[in-house]
Structures are given as C-alpha cells and as structure tokens.
Scaffold this active site. Structure first.
Site, PDB file in Angstrom:
ATOM      1  N   CYS A 140     -13.605 -27.005 -28.356  1.00 34.15           N
ATOM      2  CA  CYS A 140     -13.365 -25.199 -29.964  1.00 34.15           C
ATOM      3  C   CYS A 140     -12.018 -25.586 -31.061  1.00 34.15           C
ATOM      4  O   CYS A 140     -11.168 -26.076 -31.086  1.00 34.15           O
ATOM      5  CB  CYS A 140     -12.160 -24.373 -29.106  1.00 34.15           C
ATOM      6  SG  CYS A 140     -13.767 -23.164 -27.629  1.00 34.15           S
TER       7      CYS A 140
ATOM      8  N   GLU B  44      -9.739 -23.610 -31.848  1.00 31.47           N
ATOM      9  CA  GLU B  44      -8.341 -23.448 -31.434  1.00 31.47           C
ATOM     10  C   GLU B  44      -7.425 -25.231 -30.912  1.00 31.47           C
ATOM     11  O   GLU B  44      -6.732 -25.253 -31.511  1.00 31.47           O
ATOM     12  CB  GLU B  44      -8.236 -22.393 -30.709  1.00 31.47           C
ATOM     13  CG  GLU B  44      -8.690 -21.405 -31.331  1.00 31.47           C
ATOM     14  CD  GLU B  44     -10.279 -20.392 -30.906  1.00 31.47           C
ATOM     15  OE1 GLU B  44     -10.745 -19.912 -30.993  1.00 31.47           O
ATOM     16  OE2 GLU B  44     -10.990 -21.892 -30.726  1.00 31.47           O
TER      17      GLU B  44
END
Length: 86
Positions: A11, A13
């Site tokens: 991801c 993040e």
C-alpha cells in the site's frame, strides 16, 4: 480464498513509511491519504503506523480535496500489537 487485503501488494502508506525511514526520518507525525472516496488505511498500514506511536494523525481526503476523516492511529487501531521485552 480471496479477500480485500491484497496480501501481495504494498500500500502507498507502507511505502511512504518505508521511504521516510530509509530517508532518515525517526518519527512520523501525520499521514494524509487521498483516494477517490477518502478511504481509511487498511489494517496492515494501521499496524505499521501504530509502531511509530499512538498519536500519529491520520487524515483522509477524497478526490475533491475534502477531509473525510481526521483522527489518530490509536482511534483506528485500538489495542495495537506491540512487542515487549528484548
């Protein structure tokens, strides 16, 4: 069994945290996530962020730039897993 966690992907993040740490950062104060609908970080991202502190601010915005969520990682992941001892 397929599910929405996409276990073999990274991801944004978690990539951002990795890049920050590789770049010399020692602390994460906040993260802003922008998705079409202002989605929140997945469970794996929440755990990675939580390892840098419960008070990290998490802001999600939608594609119009509107804030959909403004909270802390502790609220998104209460009782996060922590290693104890050495």
């Amino acid at each position: 069994v397929e599910n929405a966690s996409y276990g073999l992907t990274m991801c944004a993040e978690r990539c951002a945290v990795g890049a920050a740490i590789a770049g010399g950062a020692k602390q994460i104060v906040a993260i802003v996530i922008c998705t079409e609908d202002g989605g929140a970080p997945c469970g794996a991202c929440r755990q990675v962020l939580a390892e840098f502190g419960d008070d990290i601010r998490v802001i999600s915005v939608n594609s119009s730039g509107e804030i959909v969520l403004d909270t802390t990682i502790a609220t998104l992941l209460p009782n996060s897993f922590r290693l104890t001892g050495g």
